[in-house]
Design a protein around this motif. Structure first.
Motif, PDB file in Angstrom:
ATOM      1  N   GLN A  38     -40.725  73.182   0.252  1.00 14.19           N
ATOM      2  CA  GLN A  38     -39.377  73.339   0.772  1.00 14.19           C
ATOM      3  C   GLN A  38     -39.357  72.968   2.241  1.00 14.19           C
ATOM      4  O   GLN A  38     -40.390  72.908   2.916  1.00 14.19           O
ATOM      5  CB  GLN A  38     -38.899  74.794   0.604  1.00 14.19           C
ATOM      6  CG  GLN A  38     -38.885  75.289  -0.821  1.00 14.19           C
ATOM      7  CD  GLN A  38     -37.953  74.524  -1.711  1.00 14.19           C
ATOM      8  OE1 GLN A  38     -36.884  74.093  -1.280  1.00 14.19           O
ATOM      9  NE2 GLN A  38     -38.331  74.330  -2.954  1.00 14.19           N
ATOM     10  N   SER A  39     -38.161  72.747   2.737  1.00 16.00           N
ATOM     11  CA  SER A  39     -38.007  72.487   4.154  1.00 16.00           C
ATOM     12  C   SER A  39     -38.473  73.688   4.957  1.00 16.00           C
ATOM     13  O   SER A  39     -38.256  74.825   4.583  1.00 16.00           O
ATOM     14  CB  SER A  39     -36.526  72.216   4.474  1.00 16.00           C
ATOM     15  OG  SER A  39     -36.312  72.240   5.866  1.00 16.00           O
ATOM     16  N   THR A  40     -39.157  73.426   6.077  1.00 18.08           N
ATOM     17  CA  THR A  40     -39.617  74.518   6.935  1.00 18.08           C
ATOM     18  C   THR A  40     -38.695  74.721   8.132  1.00 18.08           C
ATOM     19  O   THR A  40     -39.066  75.345   9.114  1.00 18.08           O
ATOM     20  CB  THR A  40     -41.044  74.233   7.432  1.00 18.08           C
ATOM     21  OG1 THR A  40     -41.052  72.964   8.110  1.00 18.08           O
ATOM     22  CG2 THR A  40     -42.029  74.208   6.276  1.00 18.08           C
ATOM     23  N   THR A  41     -37.496  74.162   8.047  1.00 20.03           N
ATOM     24  CA  THR A  41     -36.530  74.337   9.125  1.00 20.03           C
ATOM     25  C   THR A  41     -36.224  75.812   9.313  1.00 20.03           C
ATOM     26  O   THR A  41     -35.963  76.541   8.363  1.00 20.03           O
ATOM     27  CB  THR A  41     -35.214  73.599   8.802  1.00 20.03           C
ATOM     28  OG1 THR A  41     -35.524  72.226   8.570  1.00 20.03           O
ATOM     29  CG2 THR A  41     -34.237  73.731   9.961  1.00 20.03           C
ATOM     30  N   LYS A  42     -36.280  76.256  10.556  1.00 21.94           N
ATOM     31  CA  LYS A  42     -36.035  77.664  10.843  1.00 21.94           C
ATOM     32  C   LYS A  42     -34.583  78.009  10.576  1.00 21.94           C
ATOM     33  O   LYS A  42     -33.668  77.305  11.006  1.00 21.94           O
ATOM     34  CB  LYS A  42     -36.391  77.972  12.301  1.00 21.94           C
ATOM     35  CG  LYS A  42     -36.363  79.451  12.614  1.00 21.94           C
ATOM     36  CD  LYS A  42     -36.856  79.723  14.023  1.00 21.94           C
ATOM     37  CE  LYS A  42     -36.843  81.217  14.311  1.00 21.94           C
ATOM     38  NZ  LYS A  42     -37.329  81.509  15.687  1.00 21.94           N
ATOM     39  N   VAL A  43     -34.374  79.104   9.855  1.00 22.95           N
ATOM     40  CA  VAL A  43     -33.019  79.535   9.507  1.00 22.95           C
ATOM     41  C   VAL A  43     -32.505  80.484  10.583  1.00 22.95           C
ATOM     42  O   VAL A  43     -33.198  81.421  10.979  1.00 22.95           O
ATOM     43  CB  VAL A  43     -33.017  80.235   8.129  1.00 22.95           C
ATOM     44  CG1 VAL A  43     -31.623  80.743   7.790  1.00 22.95           C
ATOM     45  CG2 VAL A  43     -33.516  79.290   7.058  1.00 22.95           C
ATOM     46  N   LYS A 378     -20.728  83.032   8.571  1.00 23.41           N
ATOM     47  CA  LYS A 378     -21.261  82.425   7.353  1.00 23.41           C
ATOM     48  C   LYS A 378     -22.759  82.673   7.289  1.00 23.41           C
ATOM     49  O   LYS A 378     -23.483  82.418   8.250  1.00 23.41           O
ATOM     50  CB  LYS A 378     -20.971  80.919   7.328  1.00 23.41           C
ATOM     51  CG  LYS A 378     -21.365  80.254   6.017  1.00 23.41           C
ATOM     52  CD  LYS A 378     -20.949  78.788   6.000  1.00 23.41           C
ATOM     53  CE  LYS A 378     -21.309  78.142   4.667  1.00 23.41           C
ATOM     54  NZ  LYS A 378     -20.913  76.710   4.618  1.00 23.41           N
ATOM     55  N   LEU A 379     -23.223  83.140   6.159  1.00 22.19           N
ATOM     56  CA  LEU A 379     -24.631  83.487   6.002  1.00 22.19           C
ATOM     57  C   LEU A 379     -25.492  82.290   5.625  1.00 22.19           C
ATOM     58  O   LEU A 379     -25.058  81.383   4.920  1.00 22.19           O
ATOM     59  CB  LEU A 379     -24.796  84.547   4.915  1.00 22.19           C
ATOM     60  CG  LEU A 379     -24.502  85.992   5.283  1.00 22.19           C
ATOM     61  CD1 LEU A 379     -24.764  86.875   4.071  1.00 22.19           C
ATOM     62  CD2 LEU A 379     -25.338  86.450   6.455  1.00 22.19           C
ATOM     63  N   ALA A 380     -26.726  82.291   6.124  1.00 23.07           N
ATOM     64  CA  ALA A 380     -27.766  81.405   5.623  1.00 23.07           C
ATOM     65  C   ALA A 380     -28.787  82.281   4.906  1.00 23.07           C
ATOM     66  O   ALA A 380     -28.702  83.510   4.946  1.00 23.07           O
ATOM     67  CB  ALA A 380     -28.406  80.649   6.785  1.00 23.07           C
ATOM     68  N   PHE A 381     -29.742  81.636   4.252  1.00 20.02           N
ATOM     69  CA  PHE A 381     -30.714  82.401   3.473  1.00 20.02           C
ATOM     70  C   PHE A 381     -32.129  82.002   3.845  1.00 20.02           C
ATOM     71  O   PHE A 381     -32.398  80.855   4.204  1.00 20.02           O
ATOM     72  CB  PHE A 381     -30.459  82.213   1.975  1.00 20.02           C
ATOM     73  CG  PHE A 381     -29.146  82.800   1.554  1.00 20.02           C
ATOM     74  CD1 PHE A 381     -29.067  84.107   1.124  1.00 20.02           C
ATOM     75  CD2 PHE A 381     -27.979  82.059   1.643  1.00 20.02           C
ATOM     76  CE1 PHE A 381     -27.844  84.667   0.775  1.00 20.02           C
ATOM     77  CE2 PHE A 381     -26.757  82.612   1.296  1.00 20.02           C
ATOM     78  CZ  PHE A 381     -26.696  83.916   0.865  1.00 20.02           C
ATOM     79  N   THR A 382     -33.021  82.959   3.788  1.00 25.08           N
ATOM     80  CA  THR A 382     -34.395  82.746   4.218  1.00 25.08           C
ATOM     81  C   THR A 382     -35.137  81.792   3.284  1.00 25.08           C
ATOM     82  O   THR A 382     -34.730  81.576   2.143  1.00 25.08           O
ATOM     83  CB  THR A 382     -35.153  84.076   4.258  1.00 25.08           C
ATOM     84  OG1 THR A 382     -35.178  84.635   2.940  1.00 25.08           O
ATOM     85  CG2 THR A 382     -34.484  85.056   5.211  1.00 25.08           C
ATOM     86  N   GLN A 383     -36.238  81.217   3.802  1.00 26.60           N
ATOM     87  CA  GLN A 383     -37.082  80.386   2.959  1.00 26.60           C
ATOM     88  C   GLN A 383     -37.588  81.224   1.775  1.00 26.60           C
ATOM     89  O   GLN A 383     -37.987  82.377   1.949  1.00 26.60           O
ATOM     90  CB  GLN A 383     -38.273  79.858   3.752  1.00 26.60           C
ATOM     91  CG  GLN A 383     -37.890  78.903   4.875  1.00 26.60           C
ATOM     92  CD  GLN A 383     -37.227  77.637   4.361  1.00 26.60           C
ATOM     93  OE1 GLN A 383     -37.554  77.154   3.272  1.00 26.60           O
ATOM     94  NE2 GLN A 383     -36.286  77.110   5.114  1.00 26.60           N
ATOM     95  N   TYR A 401     -37.905  84.523  -4.822  1.00 26.32           N
ATOM     96  CA  TYR A 401     -36.978  85.453  -4.182  1.00 26.32           C
ATOM     97  C   TYR A 401     -36.537  84.896  -2.833  1.00 26.32           C
ATOM     98  O   TYR A 401     -37.272  84.164  -2.171  1.00 26.32           O
ATOM     99  CB  TYR A 401     -37.632  86.820  -3.957  1.00 26.32           C
ATOM    100  CG  TYR A 401     -38.178  87.466  -5.203  1.00 26.32           C
ATOM    101  CD1 TYR A 401     -37.355  88.235  -6.022  1.00 26.32           C
ATOM    102  CD2 TYR A 401     -39.512  87.291  -5.577  1.00 26.32           C
ATOM    103  CE1 TYR A 401     -37.852  88.816  -7.180  1.00 26.32           C
ATOM    104  CE2 TYR A 401     -40.014  87.867  -6.727  1.00 26.32           C
ATOM    105  CZ  TYR A 401     -39.180  88.629  -7.530  1.00 26.32           C
ATOM    106  OH  TYR A 401     -39.662  89.202  -8.671  1.00 26.32           O
ATOM    107  N   THR A 402     -35.337  85.289  -2.437  1.00 32.15           N
ATOM    108  CA  THR A 402     -34.866  85.004  -1.088  1.00 32.15           C
ATOM    109  C   THR A 402     -33.957  86.155  -0.673  1.00 32.15           C
ATOM    110  O   THR A 402     -33.689  87.058  -1.467  1.00 32.15           O
ATOM    111  CB  THR A 402     -34.111  83.660  -1.019  1.00 32.15           C
ATOM    112  OG1 THR A 402     -33.785  83.364   0.347  1.00 32.15           O
ATOM    113  CG2 THR A 402     -32.800  83.711  -1.815  1.00 32.15           C
TER     114      THR A 402
END
Length: 444
Positions: A38-43, A378-383, A401-402
């Protein structure tokens, strides 16, 4: 002719060998990268703190029932006298005994002198018409303990479910420890000030000693008993309550909820059309008026509210009005963010499993979850967390899980499973063969 054929065969084998060498060279010359699924872009994490409640209550709290997220608070971790809200812990002991099979709802409880308040003024010490020597079912005592805050019922139940060799105070402390109610104080099962507990008085404690807990701890008890007994949601619908004085003589009384629903609620300000479903009041000259409530909004969200020190202990209005007001304050500032079952979670559409034929598996939420944030956020979700080594995946299998990237406050010991979102596969995939796996590893 034969020599020409042999020469052609040698040439073919030479070409094949050369191709194999070239392919192997390609395989081994291509840099091997670490597997990244998956992308490792910081959320970006959303910071969402509880509303600071504007209320005349000494302490107040609003919590989302389902998740334990704290939505509004004022002095919510401060230990305060809780009076009859203590009966919720007694209910917890009863419900645990029922769940374990030690007692049944139909079990008859012998009334001892410790629970005989028949000679006391019922206006000062709420009780029903039972006396020592009577037998009343667990169900009837439990119902009147909630519906009419009957102290004798609480004393009887507390004594009855106390394990042999323990005092009721020790049983209460044990249940409190089980619920992680650190620093709380427990003296009797009805919530009476020690000197007003009659035969249940603790001689080694000060006469002014009283049960104490924080608003957060009261919410923790409420969540626990609602999980064990979902029917508590129907408390406010019980306008009358019945119990047997003898096998053939039934007493029926109006409940405290009768007054709440018929006389008090119609006169309260309620712009959000909130519904009070239960739970438990607490009143004493020392603690003032308190209420641990279960309140539902018109969209079906359920909140645990707690107010303490809100008014004179005889109050029959302000404790309910303030309970509605603090929910109004939360709803004015916060919104629920839903992830529904079978919905894609944010931008997370697939998980990568190199050991399966399909490799990229489409995933959806396995259950509905919601998180409260300030309005407009607006929510984002963890890796996601998942086992990338899985090789055989079935449809609808939980594969990861996230959770929301949300910095929020929750009740102590709120379960992680209530915050996270399970990710399920939308298709099946069998293990990949060695050649494809080898190719994937070398070309990534």
């Amino acid at each position: 002719m034969l020599q020409n054929k042999k020469h052609q065969v040698k040439r073919i084998w030479f070409i094949i060998t050369a191709l194999v060498v070239v392919l192997l060279a390609i395989f081994f010359m291509v840099p091997r990268h670490e597997q990244s699924t998956q992308s490792t872009t910081k959320v970006a994490t959303v910071d969402d703190q509880p509303v600071q409640l504007n209320t005349s209550a000494t302490s107040a709290l609003v919590v989302d029932l389902t998740t334990g997220q704290i939505l509004g608070q004022k002095n919510s971790s401060k230990q305060v006298a809780i009076a009859s809200q203590s009966k919720m812990l007694t209910a917890y002991g009863v419900l645990k005994s029922i769940k374990s099979g030690k007692i049944k709802w139909s079990t008859m409880v012998p009334i001892t002198s410790k629970a005989d308040l028949s000679k006391e003024d019922s206006h000062l010490f709420s009780h029903i018409a039972i006396k020592a020597g009577d037998k009343v079912s667990v169900r009837e005592l439990y119902d009147v303990m909630f519906a009419n805050s009957a102290n004798d019922a609480a004393f009887a139940l507390g004594e009855f479910v106390t394990p042999k060799g323990e005092t009721t105070q020790q049983a209460l402390e044990s249940w409190a420890k089980e619920l992680h109610l650190s620093g709380s104080q427990w003296y009797n099962s009805a919530g009476q000030v020690n000197e007003n507990a009659f035969e249940n008085e603790i001689s080694s404690a000060p006469k002014t000693a009283s049960n104490k807990a924080s608003n957060q701890q009261l919410a923790m008890i409420a969540r626990a008993i609602l999980e064990l007994d979902p029917s508590l949601r129907q408390l406010s619908k019980k306008l009358t309550i019945s119990y047997h004085m003898t096998p053939n003589f039934v007493v029926t009384d109006k409940t405290d909820y009768w007054q709440l629903m018929t006389e008090t609620m119609p006169n309260l300000s309620n712009p959000n059309q909130l519904t009070i479903e239960g739970l438990k009041t607490g009143s004493s000259p020392e603690s003032g008026a308190g209420f641990t409530g279960l309140i539902k909004d018109k969209n079906g969200h359920e909140f645990i509210t707690v107010v303490n020190g809100i008014a004179n202990y005889m109050d029959e209005t302000k404790r309910y009005q303030e309970s509605l007001r603090i929910v109004d304050q939360v709803l004015a500032q916060k919104q629920p963010n839903y992830i529904k079952e079978n919905q894609t979670v944010g931008h997370l559409k697939t998980l990568t499993f190199p050991n399966t034929k399909q490799e990229h598996i489409i995933v959806k939420a396995a259950q509905t979850r919601h998180y409260w944030t300030n309005k407009g956020v607006k929510l984002a979700f963890t890796q996601p967390t998942f086992d990338s080594k899985l090789a055989n995946i079935k449809k609808n299998q939980t594969v990861g899980y996230t959770t929301a990237a949300l910095n929020a406050q929750y009740l102590p010991y709120a379960q992680k499973t209530e915050k996270r979102i399970s990710l399920k596969s939308t298709s099946s995939s069998k293990p990949v063969n060695w050649f494809v796996k080898f190719w994937r590893d070398r070309t990534k």
